[in-house]
Write an enzyme that holds these catalytic residues in place. Structure first.
Site, PDB file in Angstrom:
ATOM      1  N   GLY A 135       0.815  -1.203   0.000  1.00 53.40           N
ATOM      2  CA  GLY A 135       0.000   0.000   0.000  1.00 53.40           C
ATOM      3  C   GLY A 135       0.848   1.252   0.000  1.00 53.40           C
ATOM      4  N   SER A 136       0.388   2.291  -0.711  1.00 52.64           N
ATOM      5  CA  SER A 136       1.068   3.581  -0.767  1.00 52.64           C
ATOM      6  C   SER A 136       2.489   3.402  -1.310  1.00 52.64           C
ATOM      7  CB  SER A 136       1.052   4.237   0.615  1.00 52.64           C
ATOM      8  OG  SER A 136       1.470   5.575   0.548  1.00 52.64           O
ATOM      9  N   SER A 137       3.514   3.701  -0.520  1.00 51.19           N
ATOM     10  CA  SER A 137       4.882   3.482  -0.998  1.00 51.19           C
ATOM     11  C   SER A 137       5.106   2.015  -1.337  1.00 51.19           C
ATOM     12  CB  SER A 137       5.890   3.931   0.071  1.00 51.19           C
ATOM     13  OG  SER A 137       7.213   3.775  -0.380  1.00 51.19           O
TER      14      SER A 137
END
Length: 290
Positions: A135-137
């Protein structure tokens, strides 16, 4: 009588569920980057599959593993597959430098590829059952891994990321933040985004991992426009159009929309959801074939 019954119960050798997240000190390989490798092997291994779960910024393998909203430990316990939890040595994953955006370039992506190679041998994993999520990065790194090491990965399910190569650093710095990309201003053609992927592993013409990506419509950290650019990228890589072959409203839940672009690309758009889209274990596992 109760105590005797309890002693008898223990004597039967009933498992104590002692599985825990364990660090691998030396997973090998020649990558210059040395993020930590942590592994969770469930008490009962029932599968020869491997899931790589990649954390977001300002996190770690341990924090991600302990986060109740990240369900991959539960999935591992229930279905008996091994999970690997990479742990970054910087605030965010390096999805910016040439070393990480190149096959065998020596960066973070190279190190995670080495973890996969180690795990396949150590835990007798079927090389055709290696899956990546984050998730995200960690979602950004999932995209980068799909581009730089497609031969190692069968499928990806990433949450709230950006296209592979979108966070590229012109200064060469690793783990650099890119305001243009995060703000949704890195707009280009499908052909360009496809070329970015192809350029990360020049000359590769083998199988590529099936791609599933999720994004929230009100994401204020990584602009929702990155969903469209990611869609352009992977439909181009797989040689399909950006027109869905199948679209389902309120799937997998109300206010979500699932679009299929042939068998290898799936986008899930979450209306009213910010950063980042919550993990959906059952849907991601289904995409992996688990």
């Amino acid at each position: 009588m109760r105590f005797r019954a309890f002693v008898s119960f223990l004597a039967l050798g009933v498992p104590s569920f002692a599985a825990q997240l364990t660090q691998i000190q030396n997973y090998g390989g020649s990558a210059r980057a040395k993020p930590g490798m942590w592994v969770y092997v469930p008490d009962t291994v029932k599968s020869d599959a491997l899931v790589i779960a990649i954390h977001s910024c300002q996190s770690s393998a341990q924090k991600y593993f302990q986060n109740n909203k990240i369900p991959w430990k539960q999935g591992s316990d229930a279905k008996g597959y091994v999970t690997v939890w990479p742990s970054s040595t910087t605030e965010c994953w390096d999805v910016s430098s040439k070393s990480s955006l190149s096959h065998n370039g020596g960066g973070d992506s190279n190190a995670i590829a080495n973890m996969i190679t180690y795990a396949i041998k150590k835990y007798e994993i079927d090389p055709k059952k290696v899956f990546v999520t984050g998730g995200s990065s960690g979602g950004m790194m999932s995209n980068v891994l799909a581009a730089t090491y497609p031969e190692l990965i069968s499928a990806v399910s990433l949450y709230s990321g950006v296209p592979a190569g979108c966070f590229v650093s012109t200064s060469g710095a690793s783990a650099a933040w890119n305001n243009t990309c995060s703000g949704g201003q890195s707009i280009s053609t499908a052909e360009h985004w496809g070329d970015v992927v192809r350029g990360m592993y020049s000359g590769y013409n083998g199988t590529r991992p099936r791609m599933q990506f999720w994004h929230g419509s009100i994401d204020a950290t990584l602009s929702p426009k990155n969903y469209d650019e990611t869609l352009k990228q992977w439909t181009n890589v797989f040689g399909v159009t950006t027109t869905p072959t199948k679209s389902q409203k309120d799937t997998p839940e109300k206010n979500y929309r699932t679009d299929d672009f042939g068998p290898s690309v799936q986008g899930i758009w979450a209306v009213g959801v910010g950063h980042s889209v919550p993990s959906h274990l059952t849907i991601s596992e289904a995409w992996f074939g688990l």
